[in-house]
Design an enzyme around this catalytic site. Structure first.
Site, PDB file in Angstrom:
ATOM      1  N   SER A 154       7.600  21.725  22.349  1.00  0.00           N
ATOM      2  CA  SER A 154       6.966  22.705  23.089  1.00  0.00           C
ATOM      3  C   SER A 154       7.473  22.832  24.626  1.00  0.00           C
ATOM      4  O   SER A 154       7.325  23.815  25.254  1.00  0.00           O
ATOM      5  CB  SER A 154       5.384  22.735  23.142  1.00  0.00           C
ATOM      6  OG  SER A 154       5.081  21.700  23.735  1.00  0.00           O
ATOM      7  N   LYS A 184       1.216  21.192  28.871  1.00  0.00           N
ATOM      8  CA  LYS A 184       1.769  22.352  29.253  1.00  0.00           C
ATOM      9  C   LYS A 184       1.990  22.641  30.659  1.00  0.00           C
ATOM     10  O   LYS A 184       1.356  21.943  31.487  1.00  0.00           O
ATOM     11  CB  LYS A 184       0.914  23.665  28.422  1.00  0.00           C
ATOM     12  CG  LYS A 184       0.401  23.548  27.115  1.00  0.00           C
ATOM     13  CD  LYS A 184       1.706  23.796  26.231  1.00  0.00           C
ATOM     14  CE  LYS A 184       1.243  23.878  24.766  1.00  0.00           C
ATOM     15  NZ  LYS A 184       2.257  23.753  23.770  1.00  0.00           N
TER      16      LYS A 184
END
Length: 232
Positions: free
Chosen positions: A48, A121
């Protein structure tokens, strides 16, 4: 004379054992303190954050970000799952003595955390920010300022295929993966509480051919303060 020599050898051997045990014990204590309060290693389990971080990369995370400073836009942060972000398939399972040994070595910092129960993230918006997507050129805007995300966005990915228009509450973060087409992030799950943040990833340490500092990009340098922008 022989007995005295044997006694001296045994005493010398025991002294070495005691000294070694003391050094190992102190090293583990120091490593544990560093892990708890200063720096922790994490293993990247998914794609990701590609190409910034690849699967099986190891990063060091500074906990001083949460202890002494503030999380800022552009930071790559590790945070605890706020609730139902991770599925059972995303978390490894272990059992038996191998699990005990692994968990012990991970706790003292000898092994990197495999991010079980954690995610990594990039912070796009902080408390008070107005984050929208997408403008006529397909860009994300923060407080009205369009972001040039080429420095970290996965090659070929659009900033987002989903439209959104959010005002980030105080004490929350809006986070997104750099590989936008392969990231379940705030677009799916919503905001992340700041108190769930473990720290900021600042150094990629493994593999060695990817070793380097994880800089905060200049992308957000000109984003205005949210107080200077009108409410949505």
């Amino acid at each position: 004379m022989v007995k005295e020599a044997d006694t001296e050898r045994r005493s010398s051997f025991l002294a070495v054992v005691r000294e070694t045990a003391l050094i190992v014990g102190l090293s583990l204590v120091i490593a544990t303190v560093v892990r708890i309060f200063l720096v922790q290693a994490f293993l990247i389990p998914s794609g990701s954050m590609e190409d910034t971080l690849a699967i099986q990369d190891r990063v060091l995370v500074s906990k001083l970000t949460t202890h002494l400073g503030e999380v800022q836009r552009g930071d790559v942060v590790v945070f605890e799952d706020p609730g139902d972000w991770l599925s059972p398939l995303d978390t490894p399972s272990r059992s038996g003595w191998r699990a005990t040994v692994h968990d012990a070595l991970e706790f003292v910092g000898v092994l990197p955390s495999d991010t079980e129960g954690h995610l990594i993230k990039r912070v796009i918006g902080v408390g008070g920010d107005h984050v929208t997507c997408c403008d006529t050129q397909g860009r994300i805007r923060v407080n009205g300022r369009p972001l040039a995300e080429q420095a970290y966005l996965f090659p070929g990915d659009a900033p987002s295929l989903e439209d959104f228009d959010v005002r980030v509450p105080a004490g929350k973060l809006w986070v997104m993966g750099d590989h936008r087409s392969d990231s379940g992030d705030s677009r799916v799950h919503g905001f992340v509480p700041v108190d769930k943040v473990v720290g900021r990833a600042f150094l990629l340490v493994w593999p060695l051919d990817r070793f380097g500092i994880l800089h905060r990009p200049d992308t957000f340098a000109t984003v205005p303060d949210p107080a200077a922008t009108p409410a949505a």
